[in-house]
Structure formats: structure tokens, C-alpha cells
Design a protein around this motif. Sequence first.
Motif, mmCIF file in Angstrom:
data_model
loop_
_atom_site.group_PDB
_atom_site.id
_atom_site.type_symbol
_atom_site.label_atom_id
_atom_site.label_comp_id
_atom_site.label_asym_id
_atom_site.label_seq_id
_atom_site.Cartn_x
_atom_site.Cartn_y
_atom_site.Cartn_z
ATOM 1 N N ARG A 128 0.840 -1.206 0.000
ATOM 2 C CA ARG A 128 0.000 0.000 0.000
ATOM 3 C C ARG A 128 0.875 1.256 0.000
ATOM 4 N N ARG A 129 1.904 1.254 0.844
ATOM 5 C CA ARG A 129 2.781 2.425 0.936
ATOM 6 C C ARG A 129 3.557 2.648 -0.373
ATOM 7 N N ARG A 130 4.079 1.573 -0.936
ATOM 8 C CA ARG A 130 4.878 1.720 -2.159
ATOM 9 C C ARG A 130 4.002 2.030 -3.374
ATOM 10 N N LEU A 131 2.774 1.589 -3.360
ATOM 11 C CA LEU A 131 1.841 1.958 -4.424
ATOM 12 C C LEU A 131 1.617 3.464 -4.415
ATOM 13 N N ILE A 132 1.409 4.023 -3.230
ATOM 14 C CA ILE A 132 1.183 5.471 -3.113
ATOM 15 C C ILE A 132 2.417 6.239 -3.588
ATOM 16 N N TRP A 133 3.594 5.787 -3.156
ATOM 17 C CA TRP A 133 4.819 6.481 -3.550
ATOM 18 C C TRP A 133 5.055 6.407 -5.062
ATOM 19 N N SER A 134 4.729 5.283 -5.669
ATOM 20 C CA SER A 134 4.890 5.150 -7.120
ATOM 21 C C SER A 134 3.999 6.141 -7.853
ATOM 22 N N ILE A 135 2.787 6.314 -7.368
ATOM 23 C CA ILE A 135 1.862 7.266 -7.990
ATOM 24 C C ILE A 135 2.365 8.692 -7.810
ATOM 25 N N VAL A 136 2.927 8.979 -6.613
ATOM 26 C CA VAL A 136 3.448 10.320 -6.342
ATOM 27 C C VAL A 136 4.631 10.649 -7.244
ATOM 28 N N ILE A 137 5.484 9.658 -7.515
ATOM 29 C CA ILE A 137 6.707 9.886 -8.291
ATOM 30 C C ILE A 137 6.423 10.050 -9.783
ATOM 31 N N MET A 138 5.328 9.468 -10.264
ATOM 32 C CA MET A 138 5.043 9.477 -11.711
ATOM 33 C C MET A 138 5.164 10.847 -12.377
ATOM 34 N N PRO A 139 4.585 11.921 -11.819
ATOM 35 C CA PRO A 139 4.684 13.232 -12.508
ATOM 36 C C PRO A 139 6.121 13.718 -12.675
ATOM 37 N N PHE A 140 7.021 13.316 -11.770
ATOM 38 C CA PHE A 140 8.403 13.783 -11.837
ATOM 39 C C PHE A 140 9.194 13.095 -12.957
ATOM 40 N N THR A 141 8.610 12.062 -13.560
ATOM 41 C CA THR A 141 9.291 11.397 -14.676
ATOM 42 C C THR A 141 8.922 12.022 -16.021
ATOM 43 N N ALA A 142 8.024 13.014 -16.006
ATOM 44 C CA ALA A 142 7.559 13.639 -17.256
ATOM 45 C C ALA A 142 8.689 14.250 -18.099
ATOM 46 N N PRO A 143 9.703 14.917 -17.487
ATOM 47 C CA PRO A 143 10.762 15.520 -18.321
ATOM 48 C C PRO A 143 11.493 14.524 -19.220
ATOM 49 N N PHE A 144 11.502 13.239 -18.865
ATOM 50 C CA PHE A 144 12.192 12.252 -19.685
ATOM 51 C C PHE A 144 11.494 12.026 -21.029
ATOM 52 N N MET A 145 10.289 12.575 -21.179
ATOM 53 C CA MET A 145 9.583 12.462 -22.448
ATOM 54 C C MET A 145 10.295 13.250 -23.550
ATOM 55 N N LEU A 146 11.135 14.191 -23.142
ATOM 56 C CA LEU A 146 11.837 15.027 -24.122
ATOM 57 C C LEU A 146 13.010 14.321 -24.778
ATOM 58 N N VAL A 147 13.430 13.185 -24.220
ATOM 59 C CA VAL A 147 14.548 12.442 -24.807
ATOM 60 C C VAL A 147 14.085 11.843 -26.134
ATOM 61 N N PRO A 148 14.801 12.129 -27.237
ATOM 62 C CA PRO A 148 14.350 11.629 -28.550
ATOM 63 C C PRO A 148 14.555 10.124 -28.705
ATOM 64 N N VAL A 149 13.777 9.519 -29.585
ATOM 65 C CA VAL A 149 13.851 8.103 -29.986
ATOM 66 C C VAL A 149 13.431 7.164 -28.849
ATOM 67 N N ILE A 150 14.153 7.238 -27.716
ATOM 68 C CA ILE A 150 13.901 6.306 -26.611
ATOM 69 C C ILE A 150 12.642 6.732 -25.859
ATOM 70 N N PRO A 151 11.710 5.824 -25.593
ATOM 71 C CA PRO A 151 10.499 6.178 -24.845
ATOM 72 C C PRO A 151 10.830 6.530 -23.400
ATOM 73 N N ASN A 152 9.849 7.070 -22.705
ATOM 74 C CA ASN A 152 10.039 7.507 -21.315
ATOM 75 C C ASN A 152 10.119 6.278 -20.395
ATOM 76 N N LEU A 153 11.306 5.667 -20.341
ATOM 77 C CA LEU A 153 11.477 4.435 -19.569
ATOM 78 C C LEU A 153 11.253 4.622 -18.070
ATOM 79 N N PRO A 154 11.743 5.720 -17.448
ATOM 80 C CA PRO A 154 11.468 5.895 -16.014
ATOM 81 C C PRO A 154 9.972 5.904 -15.693
ATOM 82 N N PHE A 155 9.189 6.575 -16.555
ATOM 83 C CA PHE A 155 7.737 6.618 -16.316
ATOM 84 C C PHE A 155 7.135 5.217 -16.393
#
Length: 341
Positions: A128-155
Motif C-alpha cells: 500500500r505504501r509503495r503503491l502510493i509512492w509510485s503514484i506520487v513519483i510518476m509526474p516527476f518522470t515527465a521531463p524524460f519524455m523530451l529524450v528523442p527516440v527512446i520512450p520515457n522508460l522511467p515513467f
Amino acid sequence: MRLFLLPISTRRSLLYCEKLHEKPASERNLLDKLTVKANETWAAWEKDEKAIGSWKKKVTYYGNQALKRIPYEEWGLKTIPALTARRKKAILEGREKYEVIFPGLYMREEKVPETLKKLALDRQAVHRRRLIWSIVIMPFTAPFMLVPVIPNLPFFYVLYRAFSHWKALSGSKHLEFLLKNNGLPTLNPSSVLDEVYTAGLMYPTREISRAAPRPTREEAEKVAKVVEQQTNGGTEDVMVLQRWNGKLIAEQFKLPDMEVEIERAVEQVEKSIKAKEELIEEKLELEKATQTEQTAKDVLPQDVVKAAHRADLVENEIHEKAEEVGKEKKETSRSAEDKVM
């Protein structure tokens, strides 16, 4: 529904739920379709050699290494389906049948309820705790979308971990609800599992185990008794399942997906026991070193000890000479007094 309770060692067990029949494509919901698509994409990436620098194969390689580190208890709970309203009603009305299959010689029947309860409750707070933290962290992985070719792997990794924790939490709640409302599932000690476990402990490889005759009941009981003796009255954790034996168990019950789960669990428990043994050895060595009675001189370097010894000898000589001089002075003074008299 069949649940398999497979002891990996004398203290740790893997819970595996037999998968229900795969739904036809027309009956799959959105989550089912996304899961199937993700599995197909991952499998395709593992074989793709056309990508620049083989980055897809590298991603799947390191991804699989990361997946190995996920606790086997989490993988086991994920095999239990989510508790839907229909299943809840079926459990309450006694229409849903559950049985627990386990090796009776390597796990006492009276320990099964306690083990199931422990597996159902122990990790709920963690997931339960790690599920909540995973959801909280998701928005912070958005900048990786700017990396060309490779998909947003952290997200996608964080998304997968959130999904994994949700699945494990759902499975644990399903098992908890079953134990609370429908009592204990039907216990089914399996002689087939007893034979496979015994063969794994008697023979060194899968090939030899296949070629050798199946262990008799008497042989299985003897091997189980030896394992119990090795635990020293339950104080030691002893492996009872071999990594190569997972395939044989999966074949016996025609559950190919079970093989991977068993191999992963065995590997993790082996490493855990080995790490604990190494820690105990280090502790014993430290205790031996601290328990030896040593003076300050014993721990000094030898040249320092010798120098101190020489200094003691010189000091003793000085004292002796001083005493001799004192004696001579006394005798001289006495002789002078005698002459005066």
C-alpha cells in the motif's frame, strides 16, 4: 481455484495460484488488453537486433535483472486474481471452491493456516505504501519524455511498479477475505509433490532425476526426517527445494508459468540464507577476538614490547647499583665513626 503452497526452505514458502482460463479477446477489459500488449512488446524487444546500438535488447536485459530483485512473495501474491464483487458473493455463499496443494512431508498440515495468514497480511502495508509512492513519483518522470527516440522508460518503470504493488495488494486482500469469511480452503497434501521434492534432494541434477526411478514413500519419509534433523529443532533454516526442480514441479501439474516463479524464489532464498550465514561467521570471529584475554602488552607490536622489556632491565640495574652505592656509603660512614671513637 487451486493454490500451491511450496516450501522453499524450512521457514519460507512460495504461494502460487493457478491461472484461470485466459479470457477470449472479446471479453478482455482495458487493463487486460494493456497487460497483453505490454507483454507482447517486451517479448518483441528482447529479440529486436535492428534498433540502434541494440538499445531495446539492453533495456530488456537490465529490466529483467531489476525484475529479479522484486521479492518472490510479491510475485506469488500477484498470481491471485483481484477480489471482484462476484467473487466476494461466491465466497460468502460457499460457491467458490478453493484448495491448497502442498507437500505433506515437507510442510506440516497444522502450519498451513498460519503460513497462509502470514502471506496474506504481512506485506499489505508495504504494498500500500509503495503503491502510493509510485503514484506520487510518476509526474516527476515527465521531463524524460523530451529524450528523442527512446520512450520515457522511467515513467513506464514507475507505472509498472505501481501496477505490481496494486496486483500484490489485491491478491493479499483476496486471500485475507477468503480466510476470514469462508474458513480455511480444502487442504490437499500431495504425494506427487513429496516425490518431486525428495528427488530434488536425492539427486544432483534434473537429468539424473528424470532417469532415476521415482522415490518410494519410505525413501521420501527418510529424506524428510533428515531435513528436519538438519534444522536443529527448528533453529536453522534449511533449503528443501532446488532451483532446477521448478521445471519438474511445473511439468507435473502442467503449469509452465510456475517454473519461473519457483526458480526466482529459490534464488532469492539461497542468497538470503548465504548472507545470513556469512554474517553469523563474521560475528563469531569478532566474538572470538574480543573474548581472548589480552593485556596491553599483548596487543602492542613486538619491537615495542622488546624495547619496553630492555627499559625494565636497565631500570632494575639502576636500582641495584643505587642500592650498592647506598650500602657502600653506610659502611664508609660506620668505619669513620669507629676511627673517631
